[in-house]
Design a protein around this motif. Sequence first.
Motif, PDB file in Angstrom:
ATOM      1  N   TRP A 191      -0.449   5.775  -2.188  1.00 28.77           N
ATOM      2  CA  TRP A 191       0.163   6.092  -3.481  1.00 28.77           C
ATOM      3  C   TRP A 191      -0.134   7.547  -3.780  1.00 28.77           C
ATOM      4  N   HIS A 192       0.413   8.072  -4.907  1.00 24.86           N
ATOM      5  CA  HIS A 192      -0.047   9.403  -5.339  1.00 24.86           C
ATOM      6  C   HIS A 192      -0.896   9.271  -6.596  1.00 24.86           C
ATOM      7  N   GLU A 193      -1.937  10.113  -6.628  1.00 23.70           N
ATOM      8  CA  GLU A 193      -2.992  10.004  -7.636  1.00 23.70           C
ATOM      9  C   GLU A 193      -3.254  11.374  -8.246  1.00 23.70           C
ATOM     10  N   ASP A 194      -3.555  11.380  -9.537  1.00 20.93           N
ATOM     11  CA  ASP A 194      -3.706  12.631 -10.270  1.00 20.93           C
ATOM     12  C   ASP A 194      -5.157  13.128 -10.192  1.00 20.93           C
ATOM     13  N   PHE A 195      -5.380  14.162  -9.377  1.00 21.74           N
ATOM     14  CA  PHE A 195      -6.704  14.781  -9.274  1.00 21.74           C
ATOM     15  C   PHE A 195      -6.740  16.015 -10.173  1.00 21.74           C
ATOM     16  N   ILE A 196      -6.976  15.795 -11.451  1.00 16.58           N
ATOM     17  CA  ILE A 196      -7.084  16.873 -12.440  1.00 16.58           C
ATOM     18  C   ILE A 196      -5.896  17.832 -12.337  1.00 16.58           C
ATOM     19  N   GLY A 197      -4.716  17.281 -12.558  1.00 13.74           N
ATOM     20  CA  GLY A 197      -3.538  18.131 -12.635  1.00 13.74           C
ATOM     21  C   GLY A 197      -2.806  18.325 -11.329  1.00 13.74           C
ATOM     22  N   ASN A 198      -3.366  17.902 -10.214  1.00 14.71           N
ATOM     23  CA  ASN A 198      -2.663  17.991  -8.933  1.00 14.71           C
ATOM     24  C   ASN A 198      -2.551  16.592  -8.349  1.00 14.71           C
ATOM     25  N   LEU A 199      -1.338  16.189  -8.035  1.00 17.23           N
ATOM     26  CA  LEU A 199      -1.115  14.849  -7.481  1.00 17.23           C
ATOM     27  C   LEU A 199      -1.314  14.885  -5.973  1.00 17.23           C
ATOM     28  N   GLU A 200      -2.065  13.930  -5.453  1.00 14.73           N
ATOM     29  CA  GLU A 200      -2.378  13.880  -4.021  1.00 14.73           C
ATOM     30  C   GLU A 200      -2.134  12.468  -3.486  1.00 14.73           C
ATOM     31  N   ILE A 201      -1.933  12.359  -2.171  1.00 14.16           N
ATOM     32  CA  ILE A 201      -1.704  11.069  -1.525  1.00 14.16           C
ATOM     33  C   ILE A 201      -3.050  10.434  -1.183  1.00 14.16           C
ATOM     34  N   VAL A 202      -3.199   9.155  -1.504  1.00 15.52           N
ATOM     35  CA  VAL A 202      -4.446   8.417  -1.260  1.00 15.52           C
ATOM     36  C   VAL A 202      -4.119   7.144  -0.479  1.00 15.52           C
ATOM     37  N   HIS A 203      -5.037   6.752   0.405  1.00 14.56           N
ATOM     38  CA  HIS A 203      -4.839   5.609   1.315  1.00 14.56           C
ATOM     39  C   HIS A 203      -5.982   4.607   1.161  1.00 14.56           C
ATOM     40  N   LYS A 204      -5.634   3.338   1.254  1.00 13.45           N
ATOM     41  CA  LYS A 204      -6.621   2.258   1.284  1.00 13.45           C
ATOM     42  C   LYS A 204      -6.155   1.224   2.292  1.00 13.45           C
ATOM     43  N   LYS A 205      -7.094   0.512   2.928  1.00 10.03           N
ATOM     44  CA  LYS A 205      -6.688  -0.525   3.877  1.00 10.03           C
ATOM     45  C   LYS A 205      -7.545  -1.762   3.716  1.00 10.03           C
ATOM     46  N   ALA A 235       4.115  -0.259  16.896  1.00 11.08           N
ATOM     47  CA  ALA A 235       3.585  -1.428  17.601  1.00 11.08           C
ATOM     48  C   ALA A 235       2.297  -1.129  18.341  1.00 11.08           C
ATOM     49  N   TYR A 236       1.851   0.129  18.292  1.00 11.24           N
ATOM     50  CA  TYR A 236       0.690   0.539  19.085  1.00 11.24           C
ATOM     51  C   TYR A 236      -0.517   0.845  18.216  1.00 11.24           C
ATOM     52  N   GLY A 237      -0.434   0.550  16.921  1.00  7.43           N
ATOM     53  CA  GLY A 237      -1.577   0.726  16.044  1.00  7.43           C
ATOM     54  C   GLY A 237      -1.562   1.974  15.189  1.00  7.43           C
ATOM     55  N   ALA A 238      -0.575   2.839  15.374  1.00  3.25           N
ATOM     56  CA  ALA A 238      -0.509   4.071  14.581  1.00  3.25           C
ATOM     57  C   ALA A 238       0.193   3.811  13.251  1.00  3.25           C
ATOM     58  N   ILE A 239      -0.177   4.592  12.233  1.00  2.34           N
ATOM     59  CA  ILE A 239       0.507   4.546  10.945  1.00  2.34           C
ATOM     60  C   ILE A 239       0.940   5.959  10.558  1.00  2.34           C
ATOM     61  N   TYR A 240       2.059   6.026   9.859  1.00  6.49           N
ATOM     62  CA  TYR A 240       2.740   7.283   9.582  1.00  6.49           C
ATOM     63  C   TYR A 240       3.068   7.377   8.101  1.00  6.49           C
ATOM     64  N   VAL A 241       2.837   8.556   7.528  1.00  5.77           N
ATOM     65  CA  VAL A 241       3.109   8.788   6.113  1.00  5.77           C
ATOM     66  C   VAL A 241       4.030  10.002   5.982  1.00  5.77           C
ATOM     67  N   VAL A 242       5.044   9.874   5.128  1.00  2.00           N
ATOM     68  CA  VAL A 242       5.854  11.031   4.738  1.00  2.00           C
ATOM     69  C   VAL A 242       5.821  11.115   3.218  1.00  2.00           C
ATOM     70  N   TRP A 243       6.009  12.316   2.692  1.00  2.00           N
ATOM     71  CA  TRP A 243       5.991  12.478   1.241  1.00  2.00           C
ATOM     72  C   TRP A 243       6.732  13.750   0.858  1.00  2.00           C
ATOM     73  N   THR A 260      -5.829   5.966  14.430  1.00  2.00           N
ATOM     74  CA  THR A 260      -7.104   5.237  14.382  1.00  2.00           C
ATOM     75  C   THR A 260      -7.115   4.232  13.234  1.00  2.00           C
ATOM     76  N   GLY A 261      -5.942   3.695  12.899  1.00  9.77           N
ATOM     77  CA  GLY A 261      -5.887   2.680  11.861  1.00  9.77           C
ATOM     78  C   GLY A 261      -6.245   3.188  10.485  1.00  9.77           C
ATOM     79  N   GLY A 262      -6.058   4.482  10.266  1.00 12.55           N
ATOM     80  CA  GLY A 262      -6.333   5.062   8.957  1.00 12.55           C
ATOM     81  C   GLY A 262      -7.721   5.651   8.819  1.00 12.55           C
ATOM     82  N   ALA A 263      -8.562   5.556   9.880  1.00  6.57           N
ATOM     83  CA  ALA A 263      -9.922   6.113   9.800  1.00  6.57           C
ATOM     84  C   ALA A 263      -9.886   7.637   9.814  1.00  6.57           C
ATOM     85  N   THR A 264      -9.067   8.199  10.677  1.00 10.87           N
ATOM     86  CA  THR A 264      -8.896   9.651  10.751  1.00 10.87           C
ATOM     87  C   THR A 264      -7.405   9.958  10.755  1.00 10.87           C
ATOM     88  N   TRP A 265      -7.056  11.155  10.309  1.00 14.71           N
ATOM     89  CA  TRP A 265      -5.653  11.544  10.165  1.00 14.71           C
ATOM     90  C   TRP A 265      -5.423  12.920  10.754  1.00 14.71           C
TER      91      TRP A 265
END
Length: 371
Positions: A191-205, A235-243, A260-265
């Motif tokens: 989702w996007h989250e408001d970090f003191i006036g700047n919106l950033e993308i955040v991930h949870k699994k 199908a190989y375990g990767a996840i992709y984000v666009v924004w 790495t399943g969201g551990a590193t990007w």
Amino acid sequence: SNVYGWGVTTRLTWNSGNSLYPDMAVDSSDVIHIVWADYTPGNYEIYYKKSTDHGTSWSAPQRLTWNSGLSDTPQIVIDWLGSLHVVWSDCSFSSYELLYKNSTDSGNTWGAVKRLTYTSVNSRNPDIERDLNNIYIVWDEPKSGYNQILFKKSTDYGATWSTPQWLTYAARSSYVPVIVRDANGHIHVIWHEDFIGNLEIVHKKSTNNGNTWSNPKRLTYLSGDSIYPALAADAYGAIYVVWEDRTHGDGEIYFKCSFTGGATWGAPKRLTWGSGFAYQPKIEIVNTGFFSTAEMHIVYMDGTPSNYDVFYHKSTDNGTNWLPRVRITWSLDETSHPTICKDFLTETINVAWADRLNGVGYNHEIYFKRD
């Protein structure tokens, strides 16, 4: 499928009111199912139609809701049994609430409307996903002065639903969550989250069907707002984000992925360099099976040529390199809300969007094309 081999544009609606917010899904027989919100009854209601011949012809529109308030932003998913599940946001109550409906016979008949939220605040921006045994939804709603992300699930194909779980509870606002299941059965929400006036993308699994969740991980640290993310898994375990990213003043499309399943990007990669706004990106993955590489297919709106039109971008190597972008609409006014999905069997890419193709002052109608 040929990157430049886009077929004809097919018009799906001829209504007296605006038709907006299309969302599509394809079942295991390659039947394409589409839902949208339509103002024809004098009130936005949810409509549905399908194509059994790869988008050449379509069933008559079926109206799914008869509510007193606006019904909008429908999302559709198909479970492994072939049942259709639709969730949307509806203001027939004192506030927007989430409603749900399903069909067990490929959209021919539909069950009763189920209400999924009971709050006095607006429950908005739902997204829906499934795995073998569960249906998942995420959405946002305000709590104690901030907007937060919530999650609930059904373990019996939509018959009953869990109590809502709060995925965010920080003293700042979060918006427009999207959810996807990866190849290992883990579910990811961004989702996007408001970090003191700047919106950033955040991930949870979650690795246990949404019972517990990882700590939130911030994915963007750019100087401008990073907003309206979309999410896909291969199908190989990767996840992709666009924004959409506002670092350059206007909106540009950015991308990043995790192997790495969201551990590193990986680092964020900028995909557009237009003079106008590029926004509303959506992503679909085609698994090639060739050395674990995936094709990435992205559609988005771009106002660079003149009007806002839908553009398409493709990568055949997990997003390392990208083919030249392709313009797939030539609207006389503006397009909006592109959505993308692939055929189950042929993996052909389908795109739908809303368009004032007839020019200013005309309604938005739903259009479709495939590559």
